[in-house]
Design an enzyme around this catalytic site. Structure first.
Site, PDB file in Angstrom:
ATOM      1  N   PRO A  11      20.098  49.644  -7.673  1.00 37.85           N
ATOM      2  CA  PRO A  11      19.092  49.198  -6.704  1.00 37.85           C
ATOM      3  C   PRO A  11      18.076  50.264  -6.301  1.00 37.85           C
ATOM      4  O   PRO A  11      18.430  51.431  -6.135  1.00 37.85           O
ATOM      5  CB  PRO A  11      19.933  48.784  -5.489  1.00 37.85           C
ATOM      6  CG  PRO A  11      21.250  49.450  -5.673  1.00 37.85           C
ATOM      7  CD  PRO A  11      21.460  49.549  -7.148  1.00 37.85           C
ATOM      8  N   ASN A  12      16.858  49.806  -6.165  1.00 40.66           N
ATOM      9  CA  ASN A  12      15.706  50.594  -5.677  1.00 40.66           C
ATOM     10  C   ASN A  12      15.167  51.604  -6.681  1.00 40.66           C
ATOM     11  O   ASN A  12      14.135  52.222  -6.433  1.00 40.66           O
ATOM     12  CB  ASN A  12      16.041  51.312  -4.352  1.00 40.66           C
ATOM     13  CG  ASN A  12      16.446  50.335  -3.273  1.00 40.66           C
ATOM     14  OD1 ASN A  12      15.698  49.391  -2.999  1.00 40.66           O
ATOM     15  ND2 ASN A  12      17.613  50.504  -2.685  1.00 40.66           N
ATOM     16  N   ARG A  58       9.126  55.793  -3.900  1.00 40.07           N
ATOM     17  CA  ARG A  58      10.111  56.018  -2.828  1.00 40.07           C
ATOM     18  C   ARG A  58      10.499  57.502  -2.746  1.00 40.07           C
ATOM     19  O   ARG A  58      10.658  58.179  -3.759  1.00 40.07           O
ATOM     20  CB  ARG A  58      11.354  55.151  -3.037  1.00 40.07           C
ATOM     21  CG  ARG A  58      12.338  55.659  -4.073  1.00 40.07           C
ATOM     22  CD  ARG A  58      13.493  54.694  -4.310  1.00 40.07           C
ATOM     23  NE  ARG A  58      14.599  54.888  -3.407  1.00 40.07           N
ATOM     24  CZ  ARG A  58      15.881  55.017  -3.809  1.00 40.07           C
ATOM     25  NH1 ARG A  58      16.194  55.001  -5.085  1.00 40.07           N
ATOM     26  NH2 ARG A  58      16.827  55.141  -2.930  1.00 40.07           N
ATOM     27  N   TYR A 104      13.294  62.134  -5.255  1.00 47.11           N
ATOM     28  CA  TYR A 104      13.315  61.521  -6.588  1.00 47.11           C
ATOM     29  C   TYR A 104      12.130  61.880  -7.475  1.00 47.11           C
ATOM     30  O   TYR A 104      12.072  61.444  -8.622  1.00 47.11           O
ATOM     31  CB  TYR A 104      13.438  59.997  -6.453  1.00 47.11           C
ATOM     32  CG  TYR A 104      14.638  59.570  -5.641  1.00 47.11           C
ATOM     33  CD1 TYR A 104      15.925  59.903  -6.058  1.00 47.11           C
ATOM     34  CD2 TYR A 104      14.498  58.858  -4.452  1.00 47.11           C
ATOM     35  CE1 TYR A 104      17.033  59.528  -5.312  1.00 47.11           C
ATOM     36  CE2 TYR A 104      15.609  58.479  -3.699  1.00 47.11           C
ATOM     37  CZ  TYR A 104      16.878  58.817  -4.136  1.00 47.11           C
ATOM     38  OH  TYR A 104      17.981  58.462  -3.405  1.00 47.11           O
ATOM     39  N   ASN A 108      22.990  55.067 -13.727  1.00 43.60           N
ATOM     40  CA  ASN A 108      22.660  55.528 -12.379  1.00 43.60           C
ATOM     41  C   ASN A 108      22.865  54.307 -11.490  1.00 43.60           C
ATOM     42  O   ASN A 108      21.987  53.442 -11.379  1.00 43.60           O
ATOM     43  CB  ASN A 108      21.220  56.030 -12.289  1.00 43.60           C
ATOM     44  CG  ASN A 108      20.909  56.600 -10.905  1.00 43.60           C
ATOM     45  OD1 ASN A 108      21.705  56.430  -9.965  1.00 43.60           O
ATOM     46  ND2 ASN A 108      19.770  57.263 -10.769  1.00 43.60           N
ATOM     47  N   HIS A 123      22.640  60.971 -11.560  1.00 42.44           N
ATOM     48  CA  HIS A 123      21.895  60.872 -10.305  1.00 42.44           C
ATOM     49  C   HIS A 123      20.705  61.813 -10.376  1.00 42.44           C
ATOM     50  O   HIS A 123      20.855  62.960 -10.814  1.00 42.44           O
ATOM     51  CB  HIS A 123      22.775  61.213  -9.096  1.00 42.44           C
ATOM     52  CG  HIS A 123      23.948  60.318  -8.998  1.00 42.44           C
ATOM     53  ND1 HIS A 123      23.823  59.010  -8.579  1.00 42.44           N
ATOM     54  CD2 HIS A 123      25.244  60.492  -9.335  1.00 42.44           C
ATOM     55  CE1 HIS A 123      25.006  58.437  -8.652  1.00 42.44           C
ATOM     56  NE2 HIS A 123      25.884  59.315  -9.115  1.00 42.44           N
ATOM     57  N   ARG A 163      23.306  65.959   0.115  1.00 46.72           N
ATOM     58  CA  ARG A 163      22.690  64.949   0.983  1.00 46.72           C
ATOM     59  C   ARG A 163      23.702  64.438   2.009  1.00 46.72           C
ATOM     60  O   ARG A 163      24.692  65.093   2.284  1.00 46.72           O
ATOM     61  CB  ARG A 163      22.113  63.831   0.097  1.00 46.72           C
ATOM     62  CG  ARG A 163      21.059  64.368  -0.879  1.00 46.72           C
ATOM     63  CD  ARG A 163      20.452  63.275  -1.707  1.00 46.72           C
ATOM     64  NE  ARG A 163      19.731  62.310  -0.888  1.00 46.72           N
ATOM     65  CZ  ARG A 163      19.267  61.135  -1.350  1.00 46.72           C
ATOM     66  NH1 ARG A 163      19.461  60.804  -2.620  1.00 46.72           N
ATOM     67  NH2 ARG A 163      18.625  60.322  -0.552  1.00 46.72           N
TER      68      ARG A 163
HETATM   69  C1  DQA Z   1      20.762  58.189  -6.557  1.00 44.39           C
HETATM   70  C2  DQA Z   1      21.525  58.745  -5.352  1.00 44.39           C
HETATM   71  C3  DQA Z   1      22.085  57.616  -4.501  1.00 44.39           C
HETATM   72  O1  DQA Z   1      22.808  58.152  -3.394  1.00 44.39           O
HETATM   73  C4  DQA Z   1      20.961  56.763  -3.963  1.00 44.39           C
HETATM   74  O2  DQA Z   1      21.463  55.666  -3.233  1.00 44.39           O
HETATM   75  C5  DQA Z   1      20.007  56.310  -5.018  1.00 44.39           C
HETATM   76  C6  DQA Z   1      19.687  57.198  -6.126  1.00 44.39           C
HETATM   77  C7  DQA Z   1      20.066  59.283  -7.375  1.00 44.39           C
HETATM   78  O3  DQA Z   1      19.647  59.001  -8.491  1.00 44.39           O
HETATM   79  O4  DQA Z   1      19.909  60.422  -6.893  1.00 44.39           O
HETATM   80  O5  DQA Z   1      19.433  55.230  -4.914  1.00 44.39           O
HETATM   81  O6  DQA Z   1      21.692  57.555  -7.426  1.00 44.39           O
END
Ligand code: DQA
Length: 149
Positions: free
Chosen positions: A11-12, A19, A24, A75, A101, A108
């Site tokens: 997700p996302n 974002r 990222y 991921n 990741h 974090r």
């Molecule tokens: C992530 C790290 C996760 O904690 C986060 O929820 C993400 C991206 C990363 O690629 O660093 O959405 O997987």
């Protein structure tokens, strides 16, 4: 020949480039996809690049991968920290799996320090930005080459 791989994004991650650039980076999801496809081609891998915001769809993708793919790069994004269903599906996949990741999840918030999949995957990459995808593809190619020998 063991050369079919799938890259599964949770997700996302479709919002990459928009974002939280401090976590990222500025590479967009489409750029990342193109970079992964061209690196895979260069290394003789046949890649499918996928993304879903829906947990059950990711479970389905992993289940379908058992017959269709020789390796998974995943991921799982936020589902990494919450999804027993994704973990259980990955446990059934008996070929190489790389957890990825973009950010360093251990630097974090505490809720990101726990991955429900790290102990069942072949190996992992974190904190190296979107370059981590390219490194994962290189490692996957080596893992599959060794399986071919
Ligand atoms: C992530 C790290 C996760 O904690 C986060 O929820 C993400 C991206 C990363 O690629 O660093 O959405 O997987």
């Amino acid at each position: 020949m063991n050369n079919k791989i799938i890259i599964i994004n949770g997700p996302n991650l479709n919002l990459l480039g928009e974002r939280e650039q401090s976590q990222y980076g500025s590479t967009t999801f489409d750029e990342l996809k193109q970079n992964c496809i061209s690196k895979s081609k260069e290394l003789g891998l046949d890649v499918e690049f996928s993304q879903s915001n829906i947990e059950g769809e990711i479970v389905n993708l992993i289940q379908e991968s058992i017959k269709k793919f020789d390796g998974i790069i995943i991921n799982a994004a936020a589902f990494t920290h919450t999804s027993i269903a994704i973990r259980d599906a990955l446990s059934v996949f008996k070929k190489p799996i790389i957890e990825l990741h973009i950010s360093n999840i251990y630097k974090r918030e505490e809720f990101r320090h726990k991955s429900l999949i790290s102990d069942i995957v072949t190996g992992g990459i974190f904190g190296l930005g979107s370059d981590g995808y390219i490194l994962a593809i290189i490692s996957m190619q080596k893992l599959l080459k060794n399986e071919n020998q």
